[in-house]
Design an enzyme around this catalytic site. Structure first.
Site, mmCIF file in Angstrom:
data_model
loop_
_atom_site.group_PDB
_atom_site.id
_atom_site.type_symbol
_atom_site.label_atom_id
_atom_site.label_comp_id
_atom_site.label_asym_id
_atom_site.label_seq_id
_atom_site.Cartn_x
_atom_site.Cartn_y
_atom_site.Cartn_z
ATOM 1 N N ASP A 22 0.950 -1.346 -0.083
ATOM 2 C CA ASP A 22 -0.007 0.064 0.098
ATOM 3 C C ASP A 22 0.887 1.419 -0.077
ATOM 4 O O ASP A 22 2.005 1.035 0.324
ATOM 5 C CB ASP A 22 -0.780 -0.018 1.175
ATOM 6 C CG ASP A 22 -2.357 0.439 0.818
ATOM 7 O OD1 ASP A 22 -2.442 1.571 0.138
ATOM 8 O OD2 ASP A 22 -3.205 0.250 1.825
ATOM 9 N N ASP A 41 -10.770 1.702 -3.096
ATOM 10 C CA ASP A 41 -11.294 1.592 -2.021
ATOM 11 C C ASP A 41 -12.866 1.577 -2.001
ATOM 12 O O ASP A 41 -13.510 1.201 -0.835
ATOM 13 C CB ASP A 41 -10.836 2.666 -0.890
ATOM 14 C CG ASP A 41 -9.620 2.065 -0.451
ATOM 15 O OD1 ASP A 41 -9.085 1.249 -0.668
ATOM 16 O OD2 ASP A 41 -8.801 2.807 0.471
HETATM 17 C C1 DGJ Z 1 -6.072 1.636 1.960
HETATM 18 C C2 DGJ Z 1 -6.284 0.425 1.128
HETATM 19 O O1 DGJ Z 1 -6.894 0.960 0.055
HETATM 20 C C3 DGJ Z 1 -7.520 -0.255 1.834
HETATM 21 O O2 DGJ Z 1 -7.803 -1.437 1.189
HETATM 22 C C4 DGJ Z 1 -6.810 -1.023 2.978
HETATM 23 O O3 DGJ Z 1 -5.522 -1.571 2.886
HETATM 24 C C5 DGJ Z 1 -6.306 0.376 3.892
HETATM 25 N N1 DGJ Z 1 -5.521 1.290 3.249
HETATM 26 C C6 DGJ Z 1 -5.302 -0.202 5.106
HETATM 27 O O4 DGJ Z 1 -5.024 0.972 5.937
#
Ligand code: DGJ
Length: 724
Positions: free
Chosen positions: A453, A518
């Site tokens: 991430d 997300d």
């Molecule tokens: C952002 C990501 O897009 C989510 O899927 C998740 O992994 C969160 N970060 C976790 O902090």
């Protein structure tokens, strides 16, 4: 003055299966752009200057667009290069050109020299024959003995024809990536750029140019993308012969292009293509190109395993007993890879602390992750783990020990985003630390997957010597990815950046899946995925079945719709499967089984996309035989809005062969109720849902169209068409 005669000029020509590129090679100049488009058999029949009389009140020598337009010596448009030496040598014009073929008609290096400003520019171009994809990159060498300050260096300059009409680019934000923006091309300069230090949600580094009359599946379209995960810029500029030039490259922060004597600046790759088969034909070219680049463990893609990701189910609340229960519930519905997201490492109970402290949290996993990994493996699933290596929270052991490791600028306050700062991973000790922590976990546990991430834009991006570090950061991230891949080649990596903030061909040299957004709301996903699929193939598109209601939008959709929208991508589940009602769990399991049955079909071949102006969006996945005829097509039709018609409009299927018959069967997850969301059915649809299905003429389906069921909004209709 140079004299041009009608036909003494040399040409450079690149050919692919369906496209050609032609440059004219006048003596003592950079190559002149003549053509890029659908295949032509031969070079230009005449020199450009011999065929265009000079306009009034212009320079007495014609300066057309070249492969590397310079500033200040006759070219008035955007230049491929902006540079100076302490205010001197601010103008460039290439007067020597050497063409070095690597492969005839396919791959060439054009070495251009400007002895006056003491620079050498090498433009590398290669044309991939089957995919029709042109790759360009440029290297600028400072052959002078003083520092050259490069402010702009295009990865490539492309020629677009006068028929170019509109440009489709992608804007967006967190939770809404690939937001289509269509601008009409005109005499105004079109420019989009990102200075956020990552690919960004806001401005995808790429666009599609459509021409008059082009559609989803027909007509001439052009596309280009910068394979780069940092700052970028693209420009389309009208030219005085009604054509356009299109430049794309890295946006350099002040000082990032300082080239010492003898040093070279290399651009990222520009990946471009054109197609006469409309947007879907162009997408197919990009898909083929990316597929040839993906570096899979073991050398080839395995069927894409169904994921469960813990994030929206548990957020930071990843206590082992709960997580094990979730794993058990996940295995029961058919999940094949279990990914433990954020919240597992030292002190990570919320998003305000702990990034940087990459070892298991002692309160949650006092014995480490081994027990959980073993539980997951015993259930027949692979284990995956979330990291956000490039980041650090001020509230972390790492920051307390090394506050200087964060990117920062002397005299400026630190600017947090999601409570975090960015590590200067170009410092060897920082990347060594990160490699060590990740390697330590991967070496002792059978962790087969990393979700990597990157949750913020870059600000105060100063390296330890006070210079700008955007570019260095991207190269250091690539190096860290590469090192982990080299030491753990069996591990797949997902590129995530607050959802889809780092989706590009650059990061995909090291990664195998992206987290598209997300936002898991299936309605939002329809559009996001449509934009995504313009450049990237479905098998790398992370697509999850989320909960109802969706956490990011508050909207609720049926299990069938959520699953049908996720189905064509790399399917996953992101909800608390422990608390699903029995009927929902059974339905989810049936959809997962259907995905497993269909994934081979979904994840190879062409993807066509389209829409009917009645709230219907469709996509089809199929093979094309050598004659360009679709043989086996899986069609997914999403009704996003209620119909405006008493009788649902039919759907013409432009990929079908008019001289063939197709057997059509509806695809329904075993044991689920049909028709999904329809008010009424009709004998045609009962027949589609029988074992034999229906035999229909390809010409009829292509031109008159496939009848569609009368269905409620937020429902899907899936059929498979097999050529008989
Ligand atoms: C952002 C990501 O897009 C989510 O899927 C998740 O992994 C969160 N970060 C976790 O902090």
């Amino acid at each position: 003055m140079l004299v041009t005669t009608l036909n003494t000029t040399e040409y450079l020509m690149l050919q692919s299966q369906n496209t050609s590129l032609v440059l004219e090679l006048p003596v003592g100049e950079a190559p002149i752009w003549r053509y890029w488009g659908p295949k032509v058999r031969d070079k230009a029949p005449h020199a450009l200057r011999a065929s265009r009389p000079l306009p009034s009140f212009m320079l007495d020598f014609d300066h057309p667009l070249t492969l590397a337009p310079g500033f200040g010596v006759g070219w008035f448009g955007q230049s491929a290069l902006l540079a100076h030496r302490n205010g001197q040598s601010f103008a460039q014009a290439f007067t020597q050109c050497v063409v070095q073929w690597e492969q005839p008609e396919r791959s060439v290096r054009v070495v251009l020299t400007d002895p006056v400003s003491a620079i050498e520019l090498t433009v590398h171009m290669s044309m991939d024959y089957p995919s029709d994809v042109l790759t360009m990159k440029s290297s600028l060498r400072n052959v002078g003995d003083t520092v050259l300050d490069v402010q702009w260096l295009a990865a490539g300059t492309l020629l677009l024809p006068a028929q170019a009409q509109s440009v489709r680019s992608y804007a967006g934000q967190h939770n809404h990536e690939f937001l289509l923006q269509t601008d009409k091309l005109s005499r105004s300069l079109w420019r989009r750029e990102s200075r956020r230090g990552r690919t960004s949600h806001d401005c995808f580094p790429g666009a599609v140019v459509t021409t008059d009359g082009s559609t989803e599946c027909a007509g001439l379209v052009y596309g280009a993308h910068l394979a780069w995960s940092g700052n970028h810029q693209q420009t389309i500029e009208w030219l005085h012969d009604a054509q356009y030039q299109w430049q794309m490259g890295e946006w350099l922060a002040p000082g990032e292009g300082l080239l010492a004597a003898g040093a070279t600046l290399n651009t990222p790759e520009l990946v471009a293509s054109c197609s006469t088969q409309g947007l879907s034909g162009l997408a197919a070219n990009f898909h083929a190109e990316l597929r040839s680049r993906l570096n899979w463990p073991g050398g080839q893609m395995r069927p894409r395993p169904v994921h469960l990701n813990t994030w929206e189910g548990f957020y930071f609340d990843v206590y082992p007993e709960k997580v094990k229960e979730l794993a058990t519930a996940a295995a029961a519905v058919g999940v094949e890879r279990f990914v433990l997201d954020d919240g597992w490492f030292h002190g990570r109970h919320h998003d305000r602390a702990a990034l940087g402290d990459w070892w298991p949290d002692e309160s949650k996993f006092p014995q480490g992750l081994g027990d959980l990994v073993a539980h997951v493996n015993a259930l027949g699933m692979e284990f995956g783990l979330w990291f956000e290596p490039e980041m650090i929270n001020p509230d972390s052991d790492l920051y307390r020990e090394h506050p200087d490791w964060a990117l920062q600028l002397a005299g400026r306050p630190l600017i947090t985003a999601r409570n975090q700062l960015v590590l200067d991973i170009s410092r060897p000790e920082v990347s060594e630390y990160l490699f060590g922590k990740i390697d330590a976990l991967l070496s002792v546990q059978p962790i087969r997957y990393i979700k990597w991430d990157h949750n913020r834009d870059l600000t105060t991006t100063g390296l330890h010597d006070g210079t700008a570090g955007y570019r260095a950061q991207v190269h250091a991230a690539y190096a860290l990815f590469a090192r982990i891949r080299a030491v753990h080649p069996e591990v797949e990596i997902e590129s995530c950046s607050g959802g889809g903030g780092r989706i590009d061909f650059g990061v995909l040299r090291y990664t195998h899946r992206v987290w598209t957004s997300d936002c898991i709301d299936a309605m939002s996903r329809v559009d996001i995925q449509r934009g995504f699929l313009q450049f990237f193939p479905p098998e790398i598109m992370g697509a999850h079945v989320g909960s109802a209601c969706a956490h990011t939008t508050g909207r609720t959709q049926s299990m069938a719709f959520r699953a049908a929208v996720a189905l064509p991508g790399h399917l996953g589940v992101e909800l608390d499967a422990r608390i699903l009602r029995e009927a929902d769990a059974a339905e989810l399991k049936a959809w997962i089984q259907m995905y497993k049955d269909l994934r081979e079909r979904l994840h190879h071949g062409h993807v066509w996309q389209g829409a009917i102006d009645d709230g219907i969006v469709w996509q089809a996945h199929g093979d094309l035989d050598d004659a360009g005829v679709a043989s086996d097509v899986l069609l997914l039709v999403y009704r996003t809005q209620p119909t405006n018609h008493r009788y649902t409009p039919r759907l013409p299927l432009p990929m079908l062969y008019t001289q063939a018959e197709y057997r059509i069967r509806q695809c329904v997850p075993a044991g689920t109720v049909l028709p999904t969301g329809a008010h009424n059915t009709a004998p045609f649809f009962d027949a589609l849902n029988s074992a034999e299905g229906l035999l229909l003429d390809g010409g009829w389906l292509r031109h008159a169209g496939l009848p569609l069921p009368r269905a409620q909004a937020e429902t899907a209709f899936i059929v498979r068409l097999t050529r008989v």
